[in-house]
Design a protein around this motif. Sequence first.
Motif, PDB file in Angstrom:
ATOM      1  N   GLN A  59       2.718   0.295  -3.661  1.00 32.00           N
ATOM      2  CA  GLN A  59       2.061  -1.015  -3.746  1.00 32.00           C
ATOM      3  C   GLN A  59       0.564  -0.887  -4.008  1.00 32.00           C
ATOM      4  OE1 GLN A  59       3.779  -4.045  -3.433  1.00 32.00           O
ATOM      5  NE2 GLN A  59       5.514  -2.659  -3.509  1.00 32.00           N
ATOM      6  N   GLY A  60      -0.001   0.297  -3.797  1.00 31.85           N
ATOM      7  CA  GLY A  60      -1.461   0.464  -3.867  1.00 31.85           C
ATOM      8  C   GLY A  60      -2.152  -0.307  -2.754  1.00 31.85           C
ATOM      9  N   HIS A  61      -1.447  -0.407  -1.613  1.00 31.13           N
ATOM     10  CA  HIS A  61      -1.998  -1.150  -0.473  1.00 31.13           C
ATOM     11  C   HIS A  61      -1.682  -0.373   0.792  1.00 31.13           C
ATOM     12  CE1 HIS A  61      -3.853  -4.661   1.209  1.00 31.13           C
ATOM     13  NE2 HIS A  61      -2.887  -4.779   2.077  1.00 31.13           N
ATOM     14  N   HIS A  62      -2.714   0.111   1.455  1.00 31.40           N
ATOM     15  CA  HIS A  62      -2.531   1.120   2.497  1.00 31.40           C
ATOM     16  C   HIS A  62      -2.940   0.619   3.887  1.00 31.40           C
ATOM     17  CE1 HIS A  62      -3.013   3.093  -1.401  1.00 31.40           C
ATOM     18  NE2 HIS A  62      -2.189   4.008  -0.932  1.00 31.40           N
ATOM     19  N   PRO A  63      -2.189   1.027   4.907  1.00 31.40           N
ATOM     20  CA  PRO A  63      -2.538   0.597   6.268  1.00 31.40           C
ATOM     21  C   PRO A  63      -3.669   1.418   6.867  1.00 31.40           C
ATOM     22  CG  PRO A  63      -0.594   1.998   6.320  1.00 31.40           C
ATOM     23  CD  PRO A  63      -0.960   1.825   4.868  1.00 31.40           C
ATOM     24  N   LEU A  76      -4.050  -4.159   9.357  1.00 29.60           N
ATOM     25  CA  LEU A  76      -3.967  -4.421   7.918  1.00 29.60           C
ATOM     26  C   LEU A  76      -5.060  -5.379   7.460  1.00 29.60           C
ATOM     27  CD1 LEU A  76      -0.081  -4.936   7.708  1.00 29.60           C
ATOM     28  CD2 LEU A  76      -1.375  -2.813   7.425  1.00 29.60           C
ATOM     29  N   THR A  77      -5.720  -5.004   6.364  1.00 28.14           N
ATOM     30  CA  THR A  77      -6.735  -5.862   5.758  1.00 28.14           C
ATOM     31  C   THR A  77      -6.797  -5.525   4.268  1.00 28.14           C
ATOM     32  OG1 THR A  77      -9.047  -6.562   5.901  1.00 28.14           O
ATOM     33  CG2 THR A  77      -8.627  -4.237   6.225  1.00 28.14           C
ATOM     34  N   THR A  78      -7.389  -6.404   3.496  1.00 23.58           N
ATOM     35  CA  THR A  78      -7.478  -6.175   2.052  1.00 23.58           C
ATOM     36  C   THR A  78      -8.940  -5.985   1.679  1.00 23.58           C
ATOM     37  OG1 THR A  78      -5.488  -7.501   1.738  1.00 23.58           O
ATOM     38  CG2 THR A  78      -6.834  -7.110  -0.221  1.00 23.58           C
ATOM     39  N   HIS A  79      -9.327  -4.769   1.419  1.00 24.74           N
ATOM     40  CA  HIS A  79     -10.730  -4.424   1.159  1.00 24.74           C
ATOM     41  C   HIS A  79     -11.283  -5.204  -0.032  1.00 24.74           C
ATOM     42  CE1 HIS A  79      -9.004  -0.381   2.722  1.00 24.74           C
ATOM     43  NE2 HIS A  79      -9.302  -1.167   3.727  1.00 24.74           N
ATOM     44  N   ASP A  80     -10.464  -5.296  -1.068  1.00 31.61           N
ATOM     45  CA  ASP A  80     -10.869  -5.972  -2.320  1.00 31.61           C
ATOM     46  C   ASP A  80     -11.421  -7.368  -2.063  1.00 31.61           C
ATOM     47  OD1 ASP A  80      -9.571  -3.789  -3.294  1.00 31.61           O
ATOM     48  OD2 ASP A  80      -8.031  -4.882  -4.392  1.00 31.61           O
ATOM     49  N   VAL A  81     -10.871  -8.069  -1.071  1.00 34.13           N
ATOM     50  CA  VAL A  81     -11.275  -9.456  -0.839  1.00 34.13           C
ATOM     51  C   VAL A  81     -12.021  -9.618   0.501  1.00 34.13           C
ATOM     52  CG1 VAL A  81      -9.372 -10.346  -2.241  1.00 34.13           C
ATOM     53  CG2 VAL A  81      -9.067 -10.171   0.223  1.00 34.13           C
TER      54      VAL A  81
HETATM   55  C1  LIG Z   1      -7.731   1.215  -6.490  1.00 34.52           C
HETATM   56  C2  LIG Z   1      -6.828   0.990  -5.327  1.00 34.52           C
HETATM   57  O1  LIG Z   1      -5.614   0.420  -5.726  1.00 34.52           O
HETATM   58  C3  LIG Z   1      -7.485   0.066  -4.293  1.00 34.52           C
HETATM   59  O2  LIG Z   1      -8.666   0.683  -3.814  1.00 34.52           O
HETATM   60  C4  LIG Z   1      -6.561  -0.261  -3.157  1.00 34.52           C
HETATM   61  C5  LIG Z   1      -6.089   0.953  -2.373  1.00 34.52           C
HETATM   62  N1  LIG Z   1      -5.511   0.593  -1.091  1.00 34.52           N
HETATM   63  C6  LIG Z   1      -5.911  -0.502  -0.451  1.00 34.52           C
HETATM   64  N2  LIG Z   1      -5.475  -0.748   0.763  1.00 34.52           N
HETATM   65  C7  LIG Z   1      -5.881  -1.798   1.447  1.00 34.52           C
HETATM   66  N3  LIG Z   1      -5.404  -2.000   2.672  1.00 34.52           N
HETATM   67  N4  LIG Z   1      -6.735  -2.679   0.916  1.00 34.52           N
HETATM   68  C8  LIG Z   1      -7.209  -2.547  -0.321  1.00 34.52           C
HETATM   69  O3  LIG Z   1      -7.989  -3.401  -0.779  1.00 34.52           O
HETATM   70  C9  LIG Z   1      -6.787  -1.421  -1.067  1.00 34.52           C
HETATM   71  N5  LIG Z   1      -7.179  -1.220  -2.300  1.00 34.52           N
END
Ligand SMILES: C[C@H](O)[C@H](O)[C@H]1CNC2=NC(N)=NC(=O)C2=N1
Length: 102
Positions: A59-63, A76-81
């Motif tokens: 998923q490209g989304h990591h705990p 869990l959080t979303t760094h991008d936002v």
């Molecule tokens: C480029 C890569 O897909 C991003 O940096 C992903 C990686 N894993 C991530 N994991 C989480 N939890 N939040 C993110 O915003 C995030 N971004």
Amino acid sequence: MTHRKLEQHEIEKALNQLNTETSQDWTIEDEKLSKSFKFKNFQHAFGFMTMCAIYAEKQGHHPEWFNVYSTVKIQLTTHDVSGISHKDFDLAKQMETFASCV
Ligand SMILES: C[C@H](O)[C@H](O)[C@H]1CNC2=NC(N)=NC(=O)C2=N1
């Protein structure tokens, strides 16, 4: 998949729904979707983490997580936002499925 930061009322609604579907243990802590999973032993905890890791990578989304023996604390959080998004709730649901099959 939605990437936007959820509003407070959206987080509350999604949290209620998640807790209705699962064990009622999910909370918001440090502005992150959080739960402490407890397993029978380290082998079960690590089996759970392995399934989560494979899914997270896809998923490209990591705990964020912290493991001691049979306990795995998840945040869990979303760094991008800079906040919680639907991606966090999706990962949480998936984690519940994995936890129930180790
Ligand atoms: C480029 C890569 O897909 C991003 O940096 C992903 C990686 N894993 C991530 N994991 C989480 N939890 N939040 C993110 O915003 C995030 N971004």
